[in-house]
Design a protein around this motif. Structure first.
Motif, PDB file in Angstrom:
ATOM      1  N   THR A 256       0.840  -1.204   0.000  1.00 40.98           N
ATOM      2  CA  THR A 256       0.000   0.000   0.000  1.00 40.98           C
ATOM      3  C   THR A 256       0.874   1.253   0.000  1.00 40.98           C
ATOM      4  OG1 THR A 256      -0.162   0.114   2.402  1.00 40.98           O
ATOM      5  CG2 THR A 256      -1.796  -1.229   1.259  1.00 40.98           C
ATOM      6  N   LYS A 257       2.082   1.116   0.508  1.00 43.84           N
ATOM      7  CA  LYS A 257       3.005   2.244   0.559  1.00 43.84           C
ATOM      8  C   LYS A 257       4.109   2.126  -0.493  1.00 43.84           C
ATOM      9  CE  LYS A 257       2.368   3.129   5.508  1.00 43.84           C
ATOM     10  NZ  LYS A 257       3.034   3.244   6.828  1.00 43.84           N
ATOM     11  N   GLY A 258       4.133   1.009  -1.196  1.00 40.29           N
ATOM     12  CA  GLY A 258       5.180   0.821  -2.194  1.00 40.29           C
ATOM     13  C   GLY A 258       6.561   0.794  -1.575  1.00 40.29           C
ATOM     14  N   THR A 259       6.691   0.183  -0.413  1.00 42.59           N
ATOM     15  CA  THR A 259       7.945   0.193   0.320  1.00 42.59           C
ATOM     16  C   THR A 259       8.262  -1.204   0.838  1.00 42.59           C
ATOM     17  OG1 THR A 259       7.523   2.467   1.002  1.00 42.59           O
ATOM     18  CG2 THR A 259       9.231   1.285   2.203  1.00 42.59           C
ATOM     19  N   VAL A 260       9.534  -1.516   0.829  1.00 38.23           N
ATOM     20  CA  VAL A 260      10.031  -2.782   1.362  1.00 38.23           C
ATOM     21  C   VAL A 260      10.951  -2.469   2.530  1.00 38.23           C
ATOM     22  CG1 VAL A 260      11.493  -4.757   0.830  1.00 38.23           C
ATOM     23  CG2 VAL A 260       9.799  -4.005  -0.817  1.00 38.23           C
ATOM     24  N   TYR A 261      10.937  -3.317   3.532  1.00 39.89           N
ATOM     25  CA  TYR A 261      11.705  -3.065   4.744  1.00 39.89           C
ATOM     26  C   TYR A 261      12.636  -4.241   5.061  1.00 39.89           C
ATOM     27  CZ  TYR A 261       7.890   0.254   5.351  1.00 39.89           C
ATOM     28  OH  TYR A 261       6.982   1.250   5.160  1.00 39.89           O
ATOM     29  N   LEU A 262      13.716  -3.928   5.751  1.00 38.56           N
ATOM     30  CA  LEU A 262      14.575  -4.956   6.315  1.00 38.56           C
ATOM     31  C   LEU A 262      14.825  -4.572   7.772  1.00 38.56           C
ATOM     32  CD1 LEU A 262      16.174  -7.565   5.698  1.00 38.56           C
ATOM     33  CD2 LEU A 262      18.192  -6.101   5.392  1.00 38.56           C
ATOM     34  N   GLN A 263      14.164  -5.274   8.666  1.00 36.62           N
ATOM     35  CA  GLN A 263      14.368  -5.064  10.097  1.00 36.62           C
ATOM     36  C   GLN A 263      15.554  -5.907  10.531  1.00 36.62           C
ATOM     37  OE1 GLN A 263      12.703  -3.015  12.356  1.00 36.62           O
ATOM     38  NE2 GLN A 263      14.336  -3.651  13.766  1.00 36.62           N
ATOM     39  N   MET A 264      16.551  -5.257  11.056  1.00 34.76           N
ATOM     40  CA  MET A 264      17.784  -5.941  11.445  1.00 34.76           C
ATOM     41  C   MET A 264      17.960  -5.835  12.949  1.00 34.76           C
ATOM     42  SD  MET A 264      20.302  -4.729   8.350  1.00 34.76           S
ATOM     43  CE  MET A 264      20.431  -3.060   8.955  1.00 34.76           C
ATOM     44  N   ASN A 265      17.913  -6.957  13.627  1.00 34.91           N
ATOM     45  CA  ASN A 265      18.072  -7.018  15.070  1.00 34.91           C
ATOM     46  C   ASN A 265      19.335  -7.787  15.429  1.00 34.91           C
ATOM     47  OD1 ASN A 265      15.563  -5.712  15.339  1.00 34.91           O
ATOM     48  ND2 ASN A 265      14.470  -7.672  15.383  1.00 34.91           N
ATOM     49  N   SER A 266      19.753  -7.633  16.662  1.00 32.79           N
ATOM     50  CA  SER A 266      20.941  -8.348  17.159  1.00 32.79           C
ATOM     51  C   SER A 266      22.114  -8.188  16.203  1.00 32.79           C
ATOM     52  CB  SER A 266      20.619  -9.837  17.366  1.00 32.79           C
ATOM     53  OG  SER A 266      19.548 -10.003  18.265  1.00 32.79           O
ATOM     54  N   LEU A 267      22.361  -6.973  15.810  1.00 39.78           N
ATOM     55  CA  LEU A 267      23.401  -6.711  14.816  1.00 39.78           C
ATOM     56  C   LEU A 267      24.784  -7.046  15.348  1.00 39.78           C
ATOM     57  CD1 LEU A 267      21.899  -3.491  13.289  1.00 39.78           C
ATOM     58  CD2 LEU A 267      22.581  -5.508  11.985  1.00 39.78           C
ATOM     59  N   LYS A 268      25.611  -7.527  14.435  1.00 41.08           N
ATOM     60  CA  LYS A 268      26.968  -7.935  14.766  1.00 41.08           C
ATOM     61  C   LYS A 268      27.952  -7.108  13.934  1.00 41.08           C
ATOM     62  CE  LYS A 268      25.395 -12.733  15.229  1.00 41.08           C
ATOM     63  NZ  LYS A 268      25.580 -14.131  14.742  1.00 41.08           N
ATOM     64  N   PRO A 269      29.182  -6.976  14.373  1.00 34.95           N
ATOM     65  CA  PRO A 269      30.179  -6.238  13.577  1.00 34.95           C
ATOM     66  C   PRO A 269      30.302  -6.786  12.157  1.00 34.95           C
ATOM     67  CG  PRO A 269      30.998  -6.575  15.791  1.00 34.95           C
ATOM     68  CD  PRO A 269      29.719  -7.352  15.695  1.00 34.95           C
ATOM     69  N   GLU A 270      30.122  -8.075  11.983  1.00 33.21           N
ATOM     70  CA  GLU A 270      30.236  -8.673  10.648  1.00 33.21           C
ATOM     71  C   GLU A 270      29.062  -8.313   9.736  1.00 33.21           C
ATOM     72  OE1 GLU A 270      30.519 -10.264  13.591  1.00 33.21           O
ATOM     73  OE2 GLU A 270      29.640 -12.289  13.486  1.00 33.21           O
ATOM     74  N   ASP A 271      28.049  -7.649  10.264  1.00 28.75           N
ATOM     75  CA  ASP A 271      26.957  -7.154   9.429  1.00 28.75           C
ATOM     76  C   ASP A 271      27.313  -5.812   8.782  1.00 28.75           C
ATOM     77  OD1 ASP A 271      24.714  -8.331  11.955  1.00 28.75           O
ATOM     78  OD2 ASP A 271      25.128  -9.286  10.013  1.00 28.75           O
ATOM     79  N   THR A 272      28.434  -5.249   9.155  1.00 30.38           N
ATOM     80  CA  THR A 272      28.863  -3.970   8.588  1.00 30.38           C
ATOM     81  C   THR A 272      29.078  -4.102   7.087  1.00 30.38           C
ATOM     82  OG1 THR A 272      29.901  -3.249  10.639  1.00 30.38           O
ATOM     83  CG2 THR A 272      30.690  -2.238   8.595  1.00 30.38           C
ATOM     84  N   ALA A 273      28.391  -3.262   6.321  1.00 35.81           N
ATOM     85  CA  ALA A 273      28.460  -3.317   4.859  1.00 35.81           C
ATOM     86  C   ALA A 273      27.603  -2.203   4.287  1.00 35.81           C
ATOM     87  CB  ALA A 273      27.950  -4.669   4.345  1.00 35.81           C
ATOM     88  N   VAL A 274      27.725  -2.013   2.989  1.00 32.51           N
ATOM     89  CA  VAL A 274      26.754  -1.195   2.262  1.00 32.51           C
ATOM     90  C   VAL A 274      25.630  -2.118   1.846  1.00 32.51           C
ATOM     91  CG1 VAL A 274      26.327   0.285   0.284  1.00 32.51           C
ATOM     92  CG2 VAL A 274      28.532   0.392   1.475  1.00 32.51           C
ATOM     93  N   TYR A 275      24.412  -1.733   2.169  1.00 36.08           N
ATOM     94  CA  TYR A 275      23.238  -2.542   1.869  1.00 36.08           C
ATOM     95  C   TYR A 275      22.503  -1.945   0.668  1.00 36.08           C
ATOM     96  CZ  TYR A 275      23.744  -5.290   6.096  1.00 36.08           C
ATOM     97  OH  TYR A 275      24.217  -6.159   7.065  1.00 36.08           O
TER      98      TYR A 275
END
Length: 122
Positions: free
Chosen positions: A74-93
């Protein structure tokens, strides 16, 4: 035709962020949307993909149980909820769109957006 990812930032380990992906010039609802990331010196990695009707989502093993990919057509939007983030998640998304299927490899996607930086550090 443009995709734009937003919502990145600096967060401490264990923290959360929510990324958004919006489209202009085409209808996001018609496409399967993938999230990808690339860290310095590393190859691009498929993080998740959601099909156009949100009937199925796919996740990389490295993010299962921590990340949730959703869409609000309805909003034309996609989401990525990221929890419990770790240093290895560091990146350009990046978010990317494919009309036919979810492509966790990212190869052959129809549209790519500009990325948003996620940095997980204390």
């Amino acid at each position: 035709v443009q995709l734009q990812a937003s919502g990145g930032g600096l967060v401490q380990p264990g923290g959360s962020l929510r990324l958004s992906c919006a489209a202009s010039g085409f209808t996001l609802d018609d496409y399967n949307i993938g999230w990808f990331r690339q860290a310095p010196g590393k190859e691009r990695e498929g993080v998740s993909c959601i099909d156009r009707r949100a009937g199925s989502t796919y996740y990389a093993d490295s993010v299962k149980g921590r990340f949730t990919h959703s869409r609000d057509n309805t909003k034309g939007t996609v989401y990525l909820q990221m929890n419990s983030l770790k240093p290895e998640d560091t990146a350009v998304y990046y978010c990317a769109a494919d009309y036919y299927i979810c492509r966790m490899s990212g190869n052959g996607m129809d549209y790519w957006g500009k990325g948003t930086q996620v940095t997980v550090s204390s």
